[in-house]
Design an enzyme around this catalytic site. Structure first.
Site, PDB file in Angstrom:
ATOM      1  N   GLU A   1       0.853  -1.187   0.000  1.00 11.80           N
ATOM      2  CA  GLU A   1       0.000   0.000   0.000  1.00 11.80           C
ATOM      3  C   GLU A   1       0.888   1.236   0.000  1.00 11.80           C
ATOM      4  OE1 GLU A   1      -2.129  -3.393   1.709  1.00 11.80           O
ATOM      5  OE2 GLU A   1      -0.435  -2.271   2.606  1.00 11.80           O
TER       6      GLU A   1
ATOM      7  N   TYR B   1       7.667   2.356  -7.759  1.00 16.98           N
ATOM      8  CA  TYR B   1       7.074   1.031  -7.882  1.00 16.98           C
ATOM      9  C   TYR B   1       6.668   0.729  -9.328  1.00 16.98           C
ATOM     10  CZ  TYR B   1       7.014   1.055  -2.796  1.00 16.98           C
ATOM     11  OH  TYR B   1       7.385   1.107  -1.483  1.00 16.98           O
TER      12      TYR B   1
END
Length: 223
Positions: A148, A160
């Protein structure tokens, strides 16, 4: 050229890792929390630290070495570039630069922590840590990775996605300030081609670190 080492966290570094957590994550975990992770067989808890030409932290080298003022007894971590001043928090051993952790849950690698010292960001250290966490997940034979991230943390989201993570959902009001979290997902860690992907990422990470004046020090037992 300055050197760094990627290693598992050890118990003697617990006070230093809590301080780094405070600086880059706002005090997310306590020392007892980190100790529990060290004792858990389902956790991989990694650090990046600055080292000198030997395997010792830069802060343990002799006065005058690696840019230290010979008139001062305080150790000084040389900056990766001439434009970067060493932060006061890195003036005592050990010189920790980044941290990261994954939990192994069934077939999943859950990335619970990834942080870089505020004064050493945008130099490839986050990429190095993410690569190392994914390699640890691959070695554990986990099939996918998830995490998250705050919807406002665009720098982390970009990192990411650079490693092929995809947005798969949102957790509403997930954080203490009621901010939403994006759920990111990377599948296929055990696909035959993922090993080659790791090699490509490793080269990209090494190139980025070298651009910033860093080189990974090869130390026995390193990740």
């Amino acid at each position: 050229m300055n050197f760094l080492a990627l290693e598992p966290l050890t118990a003697d570094l617990l006070p230093a890792i809590v301080e780094l957590d405070r600086l880059c994550l706002g005090g997310l975990w306590t020392i007892d929390g980190y100790r529990r992770e060290l004792e858990s067989p389902n956790s991989d808890l990694l650090i990046v630290k600055g080292v000198g030409s030997s395997s010792e932290p830069l802060s343990k080298q002799k006065p005058g070495d690696n840019g230290q003022n010979p008139q001062s007894q305080e150790p000084l971590l040389p900056p990766p570039s001439s434009l970067l001043s060493p932060p006061s928090s890195l003036l005592s051993p050990p010189s920790l630069l980044a941290l990261g952790c994954i939990w192994s849950i069934a077939d999943e690698a859950h990335i619970t922590l990834l942080g870089v010292h505020p004064d050493y960001r945008k130099q490839g250290l986050g990429q190095l840590m993410l690569y190392a966490l994914l390699k640890a997940a691959y070695r554990r034979e986990l099939k996918w990775a998830t995490l998250e991230v705050r919807v406002s943390n665009q720098a982390a989201i970009d990192l990411y996605k650079k490693f092929d993570f995809q947005e798969v959902g949102t957790r509403k009001r997930y954080y203490d300030n009621q901010e939403d979290a994006l759920i990111l997902w990377l599948n296929g860690l055990q696909n035959p081609e993922f090993r080659q992907t790791l090699k490509v990422w490793k080269q990209q990470v090494s190139d980025r670190l070298e651009q910033a004046g860093w080189r990974e020090k090869r130390i026995k037992g390193r990740i």
